[in-house]
Motif scaffolding. Structure first.
Motif, mmCIF file in Angstrom:
data_model
loop_
_atom_site.group_PDB
_atom_site.id
_atom_site.type_symbol
_atom_site.label_atom_id
_atom_site.label_comp_id
_atom_site.label_asym_id
_atom_site.label_seq_id
_atom_site.Cartn_x
_atom_site.Cartn_y
_atom_site.Cartn_z
ATOM 1 N N HIS A 154 9.184 2.571 18.400
ATOM 2 C CA HIS A 154 8.148 3.253 19.216
ATOM 3 C C HIS A 154 6.882 2.403 19.262
ATOM 4 O O HIS A 154 5.774 2.940 19.170
ATOM 5 N N TYR A 155 7.030 1.073 19.372
ATOM 6 C CA TYR A 155 5.825 0.238 19.348
ATOM 7 C C TYR A 155 4.905 0.608 20.506
ATOM 8 O O TYR A 155 5.336 0.731 21.658
ATOM 9 N N LEU A 156 3.631 0.796 20.192
ATOM 10 C CA LEU A 156 2.615 1.227 21.162
ATOM 11 C C LEU A 156 1.544 0.160 21.296
ATOM 12 O O LEU A 156 0.956 -0.247 20.292
ATOM 13 N N ASP A 157 1.254 -0.245 22.529
ATOM 14 C CA ASP A 157 0.141 -1.163 22.754
ATOM 15 C C ASP A 157 -1.181 -0.420 22.574
ATOM 16 O O ASP A 157 -1.250 0.792 22.798
ATOM 17 N N PRO A 158 -2.244 -1.144 22.185
ATOM 18 C CA PRO A 158 -3.549 -0.485 22.052
ATOM 19 C C PRO A 158 -4.001 0.080 23.397
ATOM 20 O O PRO A 158 -3.746 -0.518 24.443
ATOM 21 N N ASP A 159 -4.653 1.238 23.362
ATOM 22 C CA ASP A 159 -5.189 1.874 24.570
ATOM 23 C C ASP A 159 -6.677 1.545 24.644
ATOM 24 O O ASP A 159 -7.472 2.058 23.858
ATOM 25 N N GLN A 165 -10.579 6.533 16.461
ATOM 26 C CA GLN A 165 -11.057 5.512 15.531
ATOM 27 C C GLN A 165 -10.055 5.215 14.421
ATOM 28 O O GLN A 165 -10.370 4.507 13.466
ATOM 29 N N GLY A 166 -8.859 5.786 14.497
ATOM 30 C CA GLY A 166 -7.815 5.402 13.551
ATOM 31 C C GLY A 166 -7.317 3.999 13.904
ATOM 32 O O GLY A 166 -7.630 3.453 14.965
ATOM 33 N N GLU A 167 -6.506 3.421 13.020
ATOM 34 C CA GLU A 167 -5.983 2.078 13.258
ATOM 35 C C GLU A 167 -5.045 2.064 14.467
ATOM 36 O O GLU A 167 -4.276 3.006 14.669
ATOM 37 N N THR A 168 -5.077 0.981 15.261
ATOM 38 C CA THR A 168 -4.050 0.775 16.278
ATOM 39 C C THR A 168 -2.764 0.348 15.570
ATOM 40 O O THR A 168 -2.766 -0.027 14.396
ATOM 41 N N ARG A 169 -1.647 0.380 16.323
ATOM 42 C CA ARG A 169 -0.379 -0.038 15.733
ATOM 43 C C ARG A 169 -0.468 -1.486 15.264
ATOM 44 O O ARG A 169 0.022 -1.847 14.193
ATOM 45 N N GLU A 170 -1.096 -2.342 16.095
ATOM 46 C CA GLU A 170 -1.217 -3.755 15.713
ATOM 47 C C GLU A 170 -2.029 -3.897 14.424
ATOM 48 O O GLU A 170 -1.673 -4.706 13.554
ATOM 49 N N GLU A 171 -3.100 -3.117 14.274
ATOM 50 C CA GLU A 171 -3.890 -3.175 13.034
ATOM 51 C C GLU A 171 -3.053 -2.748 11.825
ATOM 52 O O GLU A 171 -3.190 -3.295 10.730
ATOM 53 N N ARG A 172 -2.161 -1.766 12.043
ATOM 54 C CA ARG A 172 -1.306 -1.323 10.935
ATOM 55 C C ARG A 172 -0.339 -2.442 10.525
ATOM 56 O O ARG A 172 -0.046 -2.624 9.333
ATOM 57 N N ILE A 173 0.178 -3.182 11.507
ATOM 58 C CA ILE A 173 1.109 -4.271 11.201
ATOM 59 C C ILE A 173 0.370 -5.436 10.525
ATOM 60 O O ILE A 173 0.912 -6.096 9.637
ATOM 61 N N ASN B 131 -1.845 9.198 7.900
ATOM 62 C CA ASN B 131 -1.260 8.590 9.101
ATOM 63 C C ASN B 131 -0.864 7.137 8.866
ATOM 64 O O ASN B 131 -0.396 6.479 9.798
ATOM 65 N N ASP B 132 -1.056 6.630 7.655
ATOM 66 C CA ASP B 132 -0.971 5.187 7.449
ATOM 67 C C ASP B 132 0.455 4.680 7.295
ATOM 68 O O ASP B 132 1.377 5.433 7.015
ATOM 69 N N MET B 133 0.599 3.384 7.496
ATOM 70 C CA MET B 133 1.884 2.717 7.347
ATOM 71 C C MET B 133 2.134 2.471 5.855
ATOM 72 O O MET B 133 1.227 2.038 5.150
ATOM 73 N N PRO B 134 3.365 2.717 5.376
ATOM 74 C CA PRO B 134 3.638 2.609 3.933
ATOM 75 C C PRO B 134 3.858 1.165 3.485
ATOM 76 O O PRO B 134 4.954 0.780 3.085
ATOM 77 N N ILE B 135 2.782 0.371 3.530
ATOM 78 C CA ILE B 135 2.889 -1.074 3.294
ATOM 79 C C ILE B 135 3.158 -1.430 1.841
ATOM 80 O O ILE B 135 3.529 -2.557 1.543
ATOM 81 N N VAL B 136 2.985 -0.463 0.945
ATOM 82 C CA VAL B 136 3.302 -0.691 -0.479
ATOM 83 C C VAL B 136 3.635 0.658 -1.096
ATOM 84 O O VAL B 136 3.070 1.690 -0.708
ATOM 85 N N ASP B 137 4.580 0.657 -2.048
ATOM 86 C CA ASP B 137 4.958 1.899 -2.731
ATOM 87 C C ASP B 137 3.850 2.261 -3.723
ATOM 88 O O ASP B 137 3.586 1.491 -4.649
ATOM 89 N N PRO B 138 3.201 3.412 -3.546
ATOM 90 C CA PRO B 138 2.063 3.730 -4.420
ATOM 91 C C PRO B 138 2.479 4.209 -5.807
ATOM 92 O O PRO B 138 1.611 4.508 -6.628
ATOM 93 N N GLY B 139 3.785 4.327 -6.055
ATOM 94 C CA GLY B 139 4.231 4.757 -7.378
ATOM 95 C C GLY B 139 4.104 6.250 -7.598
ATOM 96 O O GLY B 139 3.821 6.693 -8.715
#
Lengths: 232, 232
Positions: A154-159, A165-173, B131-139
Protein backbone atom coordinates in the motif's frame (compact mmCIF):
# COMPACT_ATOMS: atom_id res chain seq x y z
CA UNK A 1 15.33 -23.74 -6.34
CA UNK A 2 12.92 -22.74 -3.58
CA UNK A 3 9.23 -22.31 -4.42
CA UNK A 4 8.11 -19.33 -6.50
CA UNK A 5 6.80 -16.26 -4.70
CA UNK A 6 4.03 -13.77 -5.61
CA UNK A 7 3.72 -10.72 -3.37
CA UNK A 8 0.72 -8.43 -3.87
CA UNK A 9 0.38 -4.95 -2.40
CA UNK A 10 -3.36 -5.24 -1.75
CA UNK A 11 -6.37 -7.53 -2.06
CA UNK A 12 -9.06 -4.92 -2.72
CA UNK A 13 -8.89 -3.05 -6.04
CA UNK A 14 -10.04 0.59 -5.91
CA UNK A 15 -13.71 1.21 -6.67
CA UNK A 16 -15.22 -1.70 -4.74
CA UNK A 17 -14.52 -4.47 -7.27
CA UNK A 18 -14.21 -8.04 -6.01
CA UNK A 19 -11.01 -8.90 -4.12
CA UNK A 20 -8.08 -9.73 -6.43
CA UNK A 21 -10.03 -8.70 -9.54
CA UNK A 22 -6.85 -6.85 -10.58
CA UNK A 23 -4.64 -9.93 -10.20
CA UNK A 24 -6.66 -12.91 -11.48
CA UNK A 25 -4.31 -13.70 -14.35
CA UNK A 26 -1.09 -13.57 -12.38
CA UNK A 27 -2.65 -15.58 -9.55
CA UNK A 28 -3.83 -18.32 -11.92
CA UNK A 29 -0.47 -18.44 -13.69
CA UNK A 30 1.49 -18.44 -10.40
CA UNK A 31 -0.61 -21.17 -8.78
CA UNK A 32 -0.94 -23.35 -11.89
CA UNK A 33 -3.80 -25.52 -10.59
CA UNK A 34 -2.12 -26.48 -7.31
CA UNK A 35 -4.35 -26.81 -4.24
CA UNK A 36 -3.74 -23.66 -2.18
CA UNK A 37 -4.02 -23.40 1.60
CA UNK A 38 -5.47 -20.01 2.52
CA UNK A 39 -4.09 -18.49 5.77
CA UNK A 40 -6.74 -16.12 7.22
CA UNK A 41 -5.18 -15.23 10.60
CA UNK A 42 -4.50 -11.56 9.80
CA UNK A 43 -8.22 -10.92 10.28
CA UNK A 44 -10.41 -11.64 13.30
CA UNK A 45 -13.18 -13.59 11.52
CA UNK A 46 -11.53 -16.47 9.65
CA UNK A 47 -14.66 -18.07 8.19
CA UNK A 48 -15.91 -14.74 6.89
CA UNK A 49 -12.52 -13.98 5.36
CA UNK A 50 -12.27 -17.32 3.52
CA UNK A 51 -15.86 -16.95 2.24
CA UNK A 52 -15.08 -13.47 0.86
CA UNK A 53 -11.96 -14.65 -1.00
CA UNK A 54 -13.61 -17.88 -2.18
CA UNK A 55 -16.52 -15.99 -3.73
CA UNK A 56 -14.00 -13.99 -5.75
CA UNK A 57 -11.45 -16.67 -6.65
CA UNK A 58 -13.13 -20.02 -5.99
CA UNK A 59 -13.83 -20.70 -9.66
CA UNK A 60 -10.20 -20.05 -10.67
CA UNK A 61 -8.35 -21.53 -7.71
CA UNK A 62 -8.62 -24.64 -5.52
CA UNK A 63 -8.68 -22.64 -2.28
CA UNK A 64 -8.66 -24.51 1.06
CA UNK A 65 -9.16 -22.90 4.49
CA UNK A 66 -6.14 -23.71 6.66
CA UNK A 67 -7.89 -22.71 9.90
CA UNK A 68 -10.39 -25.57 9.42
CA UNK A 69 -7.65 -28.21 9.49
CA UNK A 70 -7.25 -30.26 12.70
CA UNK A 71 -3.46 -29.65 12.66
CA UNK A 72 -2.69 -26.59 10.52
CA UNK A 73 1.06 -26.83 11.19
CA UNK A 74 1.22 -30.40 9.85
CA UNK A 75 -0.91 -29.45 6.83
CA UNK A 76 1.33 -26.53 5.93
CA UNK A 77 4.51 -28.56 6.32
CA UNK A 78 3.32 -30.73 3.39
CA UNK A 79 1.61 -28.00 1.35
CA UNK A 80 2.52 -27.36 -2.29
CA UNK A 81 1.09 -23.80 -2.26
CA UNK A 82 0.03 -21.27 0.36
CA UNK A 83 -1.84 -17.95 0.14
CA UNK A 84 -1.46 -15.64 3.13
CA UNK A 85 -4.18 -12.97 3.17
CA UNK A 86 -3.95 -9.38 4.39
CA UNK A 87 -5.24 -7.74 7.54
CA UNK A 88 -3.12 -6.94 10.59
CA UNK A 89 0.50 -8.15 10.31
CA UNK A 90 1.05 -8.21 14.10
CA UNK A 91 -1.97 -10.48 14.61
CA UNK A 92 -0.91 -12.64 11.64
CA UNK A 93 2.64 -13.20 12.91
CA UNK A 94 1.40 -13.75 16.48
CA UNK A 95 -1.06 -16.44 15.38
CA UNK A 96 1.08 -18.28 12.82
CA UNK A 97 3.85 -18.46 15.42
CA UNK A 98 1.51 -19.71 18.17
CA UNK A 99 -0.02 -22.35 15.88
CA UNK A 100 3.31 -23.68 14.55
CA UNK A 101 2.52 -22.51 11.01
CA UNK A 102 5.57 -20.23 10.92
CA UNK A 103 7.89 -23.16 11.64
CA UNK A 104 5.94 -25.31 9.18
CA UNK A 105 6.46 -22.76 6.40
CA UNK A 106 10.15 -22.40 7.27
CA UNK A 107 10.56 -26.17 7.03
CA UNK A 108 8.85 -26.22 3.61
CA UNK A 109 10.75 -23.77 1.36
CA UNK A 110 9.53 -25.50 -1.81
CA UNK A 111 5.95 -24.48 -1.03
CA UNK A 112 4.80 -21.90 -3.58
CA UNK A 113 4.10 -18.69 -1.65
CA UNK A 114 1.42 -16.08 -2.34
CA UNK A 115 0.94 -13.10 -0.07
CA UNK A 116 -1.22 -10.00 -0.05
CA UNK A 117 -0.55 -6.96 2.15
CA UNK A 118 0.17 -8.50 5.61
CA UNK A 119 0.89 -11.78 3.80
CA UNK A 120 3.49 -9.91 1.75
CA UNK A 121 5.07 -8.52 4.94
CA UNK A 122 5.30 -12.09 6.25
CA UNK A 123 7.44 -13.14 3.27
CA UNK A 124 10.12 -10.52 4.04
CA UNK A 125 13.14 -10.95 6.34
CA UNK A 126 11.20 -9.13 9.07
CA UNK A 127 7.79 -7.49 9.48
CA UNK A 128 9.49 -4.14 10.17
CA UNK A 129 8.04 -2.39 7.09
CA UNK A 130 4.36 -3.05 7.78
CA UNK A 131 1.92 -0.13 8.02
CA UNK A 132 -0.26 -1.85 10.61
CA UNK A 133 -1.09 -0.89 14.17
CA UNK A 134 0.74 -3.05 16.76
CA UNK A 135 -2.44 -4.44 18.35
CA UNK A 136 -0.63 -7.48 19.77
CA UNK A 137 3.03 -8.32 20.45
CA UNK A 138 3.95 -10.94 17.83
CA UNK A 139 6.76 -12.36 20.00
CA UNK A 140 9.57 -11.22 17.71
CA UNK A 141 9.61 -9.34 14.38
CA UNK A 142 11.53 -11.91 12.26
CA UNK A 143 9.48 -13.34 9.40
CA UNK A 144 9.94 -15.89 6.59
CA UNK A 145 12.68 -14.29 4.44
CA UNK A 146 11.25 -15.83 1.26
CA UNK A 147 12.87 -12.79 -0.40
CA UNK A 148 16.04 -11.04 0.91
CA UNK A 149 14.58 -7.49 0.81
CA UNK A 150 11.66 -5.71 2.49
CA UNK A 151 8.33 -4.72 0.92
CA UNK A 152 6.13 -1.85 2.04
CA UNK A 153 2.61 -2.68 0.79
CA UNK A 154 0.00 0.00 0.00
CA UNK A 155 2.87 2.39 -0.71
CA UNK A 156 1.55 5.97 -0.65
CA UNK A 157 3.23 8.99 -2.21
CA UNK A 158 3.37 12.14 -0.07
CA UNK A 159 0.33 14.43 -0.48
CA UNK A 160 1.69 17.96 -0.98
CA UNK A 161 -1.70 19.47 -0.02
CA UNK A 162 -1.95 17.66 3.32
CA UNK A 163 -1.90 19.55 6.63
CA UNK A 164 -1.29 16.27 8.48
CA UNK A 165 1.88 16.48 10.60
CA UNK A 166 2.50 12.76 11.07
CA UNK A 167 5.36 11.14 9.15
CA UNK A 168 4.92 10.49 5.41
CA UNK A 169 5.47 6.92 4.23
CA UNK A 170 8.86 7.92 2.82
CA UNK A 171 9.87 9.42 6.19
CA UNK A 172 8.88 6.16 7.88
CA UNK A 173 11.09 4.18 5.48
CA UNK A 174 13.99 6.58 6.16
CA UNK A 175 13.48 5.76 9.88
CA UNK A 176 13.60 2.05 8.96
CA UNK A 177 16.96 2.59 7.26
CA UNK A 178 18.30 4.43 10.31
CA UNK A 179 18.16 1.02 12.04
CA UNK A 180 18.11 -1.65 9.27
CA UNK A 181 20.11 -2.27 6.06
CA UNK A 182 17.65 -4.11 3.78
CA UNK A 183 16.35 -2.42 0.59
CA UNK A 184 12.61 -1.61 0.72
CA UNK A 185 10.30 -1.89 -2.31
CA UNK A 186 7.32 0.44 -1.83
CA UNK A 187 4.54 -1.35 -3.78
CA UNK A 188 1.77 1.01 -4.86
CA UNK A 189 -1.85 -0.20 -4.89
CA UNK A 190 -2.32 -2.79 -7.64
CA UNK A 191 1.37 -3.70 -7.88
CA UNK A 192 3.01 -7.07 -7.24
CA UNK A 193 6.42 -8.74 -7.28
CA UNK A 194 6.76 -12.15 -8.88
CA UNK A 195 9.78 -14.38 -8.31
CA UNK A 196 10.16 -17.45 -10.54
CA UNK A 197 13.40 -19.37 -9.97
CA UNK A 198 16.08 -16.65 -9.89
CA UNK A 199 14.08 -13.97 -11.72
CA UNK A 200 12.13 -11.15 -10.05
CA UNK A 201 9.72 -8.88 -11.94
CA UNK A 202 7.39 -6.01 -11.05
CA UNK A 203 3.80 -6.19 -12.33
CA UNK A 204 0.45 -4.42 -12.00
CA UNK A 205 1.65 -0.94 -11.13
CA UNK A 206 4.79 1.10 -10.50
CA UNK A 207 6.82 0.96 -7.30
CA UNK A 208 9.51 2.96 -5.52
CA UNK A 209 12.79 1.48 -4.33
CA UNK A 210 14.46 2.79 -1.17
CA UNK A 211 18.06 1.94 -0.28
CA UNK A 212 19.96 3.16 2.75
CA UNK A 213 21.82 6.44 2.07
CA UNK A 214 20.70 6.50 -1.57
CA UNK A 215 18.15 8.56 -3.46
CA UNK A 216 14.93 6.55 -4.00
CA UNK A 217 14.29 5.38 -7.57
CA UNK A 218 11.11 4.65 -9.51
CA UNK A 219 10.43 1.14 -10.83
CA UNK A 220 8.24 0.47 -13.90
CA UNK A 221 5.84 -2.37 -14.70
CA UNK A 222 7.83 -5.21 -16.23
CA UNK A 223 11.17 -4.14 -14.73
CA UNK A 224 13.59 -7.01 -14.14
CA UNK A 225 14.58 -6.73 -10.46
CA UNK A 226 16.43 -10.04 -10.24
CA UNK A 227 19.50 -8.26 -8.87
CA UNK A 228 17.51 -7.68 -5.65
CA UNK A 229 17.60 -11.45 -5.03
CA UNK A 230 21.39 -11.44 -4.56
CA UNK A 231 22.07 -8.47 -2.27
CA UNK A 232 25.65 -7.25 -2.19
CA UNK B 1 -1.95 12.36 43.59
CA UNK B 2 0.51 11.34 40.87
CA UNK B 3 2.13 14.05 38.76
CA UNK B 4 0.06 15.94 36.20
CA UNK B 5 0.14 14.78 32.58
CA UNK B 6 0.00 16.73 29.29
CA UNK B 7 -0.33 14.64 26.12
CA UNK B 8 0.02 16.42 22.77
CA UNK B 9 -0.94 14.92 19.41
CA UNK B 10 1.94 16.53 17.51
CA UNK B 11 4.95 18.79 17.83
CA UNK B 12 4.82 20.48 14.42
CA UNK B 13 1.91 22.83 13.73
CA UNK B 14 0.67 22.84 10.12
CA UNK B 15 2.23 25.43 7.82
CA UNK B 16 5.84 25.12 8.93
CA UNK B 17 5.60 27.18 12.16
CA UNK B 18 8.10 26.49 14.95
CA UNK B 19 7.54 23.28 16.94
CA UNK B 20 4.95 23.62 19.70
CA UNK B 21 3.93 27.12 18.51
CA UNK B 22 0.33 25.93 18.96
CA UNK B 23 0.87 24.79 22.55
CA UNK B 24 3.15 27.40 24.20
CA UNK B 25 0.57 28.53 26.75
CA UNK B 26 -0.50 25.09 27.91
CA UNK B 27 3.13 23.95 28.07
CA UNK B 28 4.16 26.93 30.23
CA UNK B 29 1.16 26.51 32.52
CA UNK B 30 1.67 22.73 32.80
CA UNK B 31 5.38 22.96 33.55
CA UNK B 32 5.19 26.01 35.85
CA UNK B 33 8.88 26.84 35.81
CA UNK B 34 10.12 23.37 36.75
CA UNK B 35 13.36 22.18 35.13
CA UNK B 36 12.29 19.70 32.43
CA UNK B 37 14.33 16.75 31.21
CA UNK B 38 13.83 16.33 27.47
CA UNK B 39 13.85 12.69 26.22
CA UNK B 40 14.97 12.66 22.56
CA UNK B 41 15.28 8.90 21.89
CA UNK B 42 12.36 8.65 19.45
CA UNK B 43 14.62 10.25 16.83
CA UNK B 44 18.01 9.14 15.57
CA UNK B 45 19.92 12.43 16.08
CA UNK B 46 19.49 13.42 19.73
CA UNK B 47 21.59 16.61 19.69
CA UNK B 48 19.80 17.89 16.61
CA UNK B 49 16.42 17.14 18.16
CA UNK B 50 17.15 18.96 21.41
CA UNK B 51 18.53 21.96 19.49
CA UNK B 52 15.34 22.16 17.37
CA UNK B 53 13.06 22.09 20.41
CA UNK B 54 15.28 24.43 22.44
CA UNK B 55 15.23 27.05 19.69
CA UNK B 56 11.43 27.01 19.86
CA UNK B 57 10.85 26.68 23.62
CA UNK B 58 14.14 27.56 25.31
CA UNK B 59 13.01 31.05 26.32
CA UNK B 60 9.81 29.73 27.94
CA UNK B 61 11.07 26.50 29.48
CA UNK B 62 14.14 25.32 31.38
CA UNK B 63 14.78 22.41 28.97
CA UNK B 64 17.60 19.95 29.76
CA UNK B 65 18.85 17.21 27.40
CA UNK B 66 18.55 13.86 29.18
CA UNK B 67 20.82 12.05 26.70
CA UNK B 68 23.75 14.27 27.81
CA UNK B 69 23.54 13.04 31.41
CA UNK B 70 26.15 10.49 32.56
CA UNK B 71 23.39 8.32 34.11
CA UNK B 72 20.04 9.19 32.50
CA UNK B 73 18.17 6.56 34.56
CA UNK B 74 19.34 8.08 37.85
CA UNK B 75 18.55 11.59 36.62
CA UNK B 76 15.02 10.66 35.63
CA UNK B 77 14.35 8.84 38.89
CA UNK B 78 14.75 12.20 40.70
CA UNK B 79 13.22 14.44 38.02
CA UNK B 80 10.34 16.81 38.80
CA UNK B 81 9.29 17.08 35.14
CA UNK B 82 9.94 15.18 31.92
CA UNK B 83 9.13 15.95 28.26
CA UNK B 84 9.18 12.97 25.90
CA UNK B 85 9.42 14.09 22.27
CA UNK B 86 7.90 12.44 19.20
CA UNK B 87 9.48 10.36 16.44
CA UNK B 88 9.32 6.58 16.24
CA UNK B 89 7.56 4.96 19.23
CA UNK B 90 9.28 1.57 18.71
CA UNK B 91 12.73 3.17 18.84
CA UNK B 92 11.70 5.29 21.84
CA UNK B 93 10.43 2.35 23.90
CA UNK B 94 13.43 0.21 22.87
CA UNK B 95 15.91 2.87 24.01
CA UNK B 96 14.22 4.01 27.23
CA UNK B 97 13.97 0.36 28.27
CA UNK B 98 17.61 -0.38 27.42
CA UNK B 99 18.84 2.72 29.28
CA UNK B 100 16.78 2.12 32.44
CA UNK B 101 14.73 5.28 31.86
CA UNK B 102 11.47 3.31 31.64
CA UNK B 103 12.03 1.84 35.10
CA UNK B 104 13.16 5.24 36.37
CA UNK B 105 9.92 6.85 35.20
CA UNK B 106 7.84 4.02 36.68
CA UNK B 107 9.57 4.53 40.03
CA UNK B 108 8.85 8.28 39.92
CA UNK B 109 5.07 8.69 39.44
CA UNK B 110 5.12 12.21 40.92
CA UNK B 111 7.23 13.44 37.99
CA UNK B 112 5.16 15.81 35.87
CA UNK B 113 4.84 14.16 32.44
CA UNK B 114 4.70 15.86 29.04
CA UNK B 115 4.53 13.85 25.83
CA UNK B 116 4.16 14.61 22.16
CA UNK B 117 3.20 12.01 19.53
CA UNK B 118 5.46 9.01 20.39
CA UNK B 119 5.89 10.55 23.86
CA UNK B 120 2.10 10.49 24.20
CA UNK B 121 2.02 6.82 23.18
CA UNK B 122 4.59 6.11 25.91
CA UNK B 123 2.23 7.49 28.60
CA UNK B 124 -0.54 4.99 27.70
CA UNK B 125 -0.98 1.48 29.15
CA UNK B 126 0.68 0.08 26.02
CA UNK B 127 2.14 1.43 22.75
CA UNK B 128 -0.46 -0.55 20.79
CA UNK B 129 -2.17 2.53 19.27
CA UNK B 130 0.91 4.12 17.69
CA UNK B 131 0.93 4.87 13.95
CA UNK B 132 4.66 4.22 13.63
CA UNK B 133 6.56 1.67 11.60
CA UNK B 134 8.00 -1.17 13.75
CA UNK B 135 11.63 -0.48 12.82
CA UNK B 136 12.95 -2.23 15.95
CA UNK B 137 11.48 -4.72 18.42
CA UNK B 138 10.96 -2.73 21.64
CA UNK B 139 11.14 -5.86 23.80
CA UNK B 140 7.51 -5.74 24.89
CA UNK B 141 4.65 -3.32 24.14
CA UNK B 142 3.74 -2.31 27.73
CA UNK B 143 4.32 1.37 28.44
CA UNK B 144 3.96 3.76 31.41
CA UNK B 145 0.19 3.75 32.05
CA UNK B 146 0.24 7.36 33.27
CA UNK B 147 -3.37 7.37 32.03
CA UNK B 148 -5.65 4.28 31.98
CA UNK B 149 -6.77 4.67 28.35
CA UNK B 150 -5.04 4.71 24.96
CA UNK B 151 -4.32 7.71 22.73
CA UNK B 152 -3.95 7.63 18.96
CA UNK B 153 -1.91 10.74 18.04
CA UNK B 154 -2.20 12.47 14.65
CA UNK B 155 -5.75 11.09 14.38
CA UNK B 156 -6.89 11.28 10.74
CA UNK B 157 -10.48 11.18 9.54
CA UNK B 158 -11.19 8.90 6.56
CA UNK B 159 -10.79 10.62 3.18
CA UNK B 160 -13.90 9.76 1.13
CA UNK B 161 -12.09 10.67 -2.13
CA UNK B 162 -9.12 8.34 -1.54
CA UNK B 163 -8.45 5.35 -3.79
CA UNK B 164 -6.00 3.95 -1.22
CA UNK B 165 -6.98 0.43 -0.18
CA UNK B 166 -5.06 0.23 3.09
CA UNK B 167 -6.97 0.43 6.36
CA UNK B 168 -8.33 3.81 7.50
CA UNK B 169 -7.29 4.95 10.97
CA UNK B 170 -10.75 4.08 12.28
CA UNK B 171 -10.44 0.55 10.83
CA UNK B 172 -7.08 0.18 12.59
CA UNK B 173 -8.63 1.18 15.93
CA UNK B 174 -11.44 -1.34 15.36
CA UNK B 175 -8.68 -3.96 14.91
CA UNK B 176 -7.16 -2.76 18.21
CA UNK B 177 -10.51 -3.34 19.95
CA UNK B 178 -10.75 -6.84 18.47
CA UNK B 179 -7.83 -7.69 20.78
CA UNK B 180 -7.77 -5.02 23.54
CA UNK B 181 -10.41 -3.45 25.85
CA UNK B 182 -9.04 0.06 26.55
CA UNK B 183 -10.86 3.15 25.20
CA UNK B 184 -8.89 5.03 22.51
CA UNK B 185 -8.88 8.83 22.20
CA UNK B 186 -8.05 9.79 18.61
CA UNK B 187 -6.33 13.18 19.01
CA UNK B 188 -6.49 15.29 15.86
CA UNK B 189 -3.53 17.52 14.92
CA UNK B 190 -3.25 20.39 17.40
CA UNK B 191 -5.19 18.64 20.17
CA UNK B 192 -3.98 17.68 23.66
CA UNK B 193 -5.22 16.02 26.82
CA UNK B 194 -4.38 17.61 30.17
CA UNK B 195 -4.74 15.78 33.46
CA UNK B 196 -4.44 17.83 36.68
CA UNK B 197 -5.09 15.80 39.83
CA UNK B 198 -8.29 13.84 39.02
CA UNK B 199 -9.50 16.08 36.19
CA UNK B 200 -8.96 15.43 32.47
CA UNK B 201 -9.72 17.99 29.77
CA UNK B 202 -9.37 18.17 25.98
CA UNK B 203 -7.69 21.25 24.50
CA UNK B 204 -6.40 22.63 21.21
CA UNK B 205 -8.65 20.75 18.80
CA UNK B 206 -11.45 18.19 18.67
CA UNK B 207 -10.95 14.46 19.15
CA UNK B 208 -12.82 11.21 18.54
CA UNK B 209 -13.44 8.61 21.24
CA UNK B 210 -13.54 4.90 20.35
CA UNK B 211 -14.85 2.27 22.77
CA UNK B 212 -15.13 -1.43 22.10
CA UNK B 213 -18.51 -2.39 20.58
CA UNK B 214 -19.79 1.21 20.76
CA UNK B 215 -20.34 3.90 18.15
CA UNK B 216 -17.44 6.41 18.18
CA UNK B 217 -18.29 9.86 19.61
CA UNK B 218 -16.91 13.33 18.93
CA UNK B 219 -15.21 15.28 21.73
CA UNK B 220 -15.08 19.11 21.79
CA UNK B 221 -12.40 21.50 23.01
CA UNK B 222 -12.87 22.04 26.74
CA UNK B 223 -14.79 18.79 27.31
CA UNK B 224 -14.39 17.34 30.80
CA UNK B 225 -13.20 13.75 30.27
CA UNK B 226 -12.39 13.00 33.90
CA UNK B 227 -14.60 9.91 33.79
CA UNK B 228 -11.96 8.32 31.51
CA UNK B 229 -9.57 8.30 34.50
CA UNK B 230 -11.73 5.79 36.41
CA UNK B 231 -12.63 3.14 33.84
CA UNK B 232 -15.53 0.89 34.74
Amino acid sequence: MPGDVLLLSNSRPPGGAAPFAHAREILASHLGGRPVWFVPYARADHDDYVAWVSRALGQDIDLRPLHREPDPAATIADARAVFVGGGNTFRLLHDVRRLGILDGLRANPDCRYTGSSAGTNLACPTMRTTNDMPIVDPGGFDALARVPFQVNPHYLDPDPTSTHQGETREERIVEFHEMNPEPVVGLREGAWLHRTDDTLRLGGNTARLFRRDETPVELAVGDDLSWLLTPS
